[in-house]
Design an enzyme around this catalytic site. Structure first.
Site, mmCIF file in Angstrom:
data_model
loop_
_atom_site.group_PDB
_atom_site.id
_atom_site.type_symbol
_atom_site.label_atom_id
_atom_site.label_comp_id
_atom_site.label_asym_id
_atom_site.label_seq_id
_atom_site.Cartn_x
_atom_site.Cartn_y
_atom_site.Cartn_z
ATOM 1 N N GLY A 82 -35.020 8.680 -42.147
ATOM 2 C CA GLY A 82 -35.166 8.201 -40.987
ATOM 3 C C GLY A 82 -36.800 7.164 -40.256
ATOM 4 N NE ARG A 83 -36.557 3.735 -35.196
ATOM 5 C CZ ARG A 83 -36.134 3.679 -34.329
ATOM 6 N NH1 ARG A 83 -34.823 3.652 -33.838
ATOM 7 N NH2 ARG A 83 -36.357 3.588 -33.347
ATOM 8 C CE1 TYR A 131 -32.163 2.122 -48.161
ATOM 9 C CE2 TYR A 131 -33.821 0.960 -47.462
ATOM 10 C CZ TYR A 131 -32.693 1.517 -47.578
ATOM 11 O OH TYR A 131 -31.610 0.115 -47.158
ATOM 12 C CD GLU A 170 -41.695 2.987 -38.253
ATOM 13 O OE1 GLU A 170 -42.685 2.411 -37.123
ATOM 14 O OE2 GLU A 170 -40.861 3.374 -38.445
ATOM 15 C CB CYS A 229 -34.725 8.265 -46.915
ATOM 16 S SG CYS A 229 -34.028 6.755 -46.019
ATOM 17 C CG HIS A 230 -38.065 5.463 -44.475
ATOM 18 N ND1 HIS A 230 -36.295 5.157 -44.601
ATOM 19 C CD2 HIS A 230 -38.258 3.966 -44.305
ATOM 20 C CE1 HIS A 230 -35.519 3.968 -44.611
ATOM 21 N NE2 HIS A 230 -37.302 3.309 -44.008
#
Length: 193
Positions: free
Chosen positions: A89-90, A139, A93, A119-120
């Site tokens: 997800g975000r 990802y 980050e 993923c991320h």
């Protein structure tokens, strides 16, 4: 089977399935899972994002659920945990900007404890500097970060997973069956029929 104590590092707009499904599945098989977010306490929540694959060039994003934390990040000692899970997800980050988060990730890598990143989540591994010489996935949009951090990108289908020593990585939530099975194997978890 010995119960393992697992740390899950999350933040606002963590991917909904990538936090909720492993959190529940790992508890289901008898492990203790602590979900923590820098700057937040047990009982508070993070907002999730739902990422879907609807035929666009990248995933779509919608608001998800509120996910309640059951651990306070400031009180954690990585040494007390047997394994680490980093959902995507975000969240990766921006939680990668927290030096205490990076130090925790480095602890698990240096100690050779099982780590799963989906993923991320690979962004957090790259920022912590623990991918040099490692083969991994995430990802597809994070492939350049993995390579820049000294890792080797492994091409996988969206439902695949890759294991390199103590590290299990996968591209996104469709890979839950594959990466969870590989992670449970690293944990020594045996599931009887």
């Amino acid at each position: 089977m010995a119960t393992k104590k697992i740390l899950m590092l999350v933040g606002d707009y963590v991917e909904d399935y990538e936090v909720m499904v492993p959190f529940q599945a790992l508890q289901l098989v008898g492990h203790q899972v602590h979900a923590a977010c820098p700057g937040k306490k047990a009982g508070e929540f993070v907002r999730t994002a739902i990422h879907d694959f609807e035929g666009d060039q990248t995933y779509s994003e919608k608001r998800g659920h509120n996910f309640t934390l059951n651990a306070t990040f400031a009180d954690l000692r990585p040494e007390d945990y047997d394994a680490l899970v980093i959902p995507g997800g975000r969240a990766p980050e921006y939680i990668r900007l927290n030096e205490d988060v990076l130090a925790a990730v480095r602890h698990f890598a240096t100690a050779g404890k099982p780590i799963a990143a989906v993923c991320h989540g690979a962004q957090l591994l790259a920022a912590a500097g623990v991918l040099k010489g490692r083969q991994c996935n995430g990802y597809p949009a994070v492939a350049p970060e993995i390579r820049s951090a000294g890792g080797s990108w492994v091409e996988l289908p969206m439902d695949g997973a890759h294991t390199d020593g103590n590290l299990v990585t996968a591209p996104a939530w469709p890979a839950h069956p594959a990466w969870l099975a590989a992670f449970l194997k690293l944990l020594g978890t045996k599931i009887e029929p």
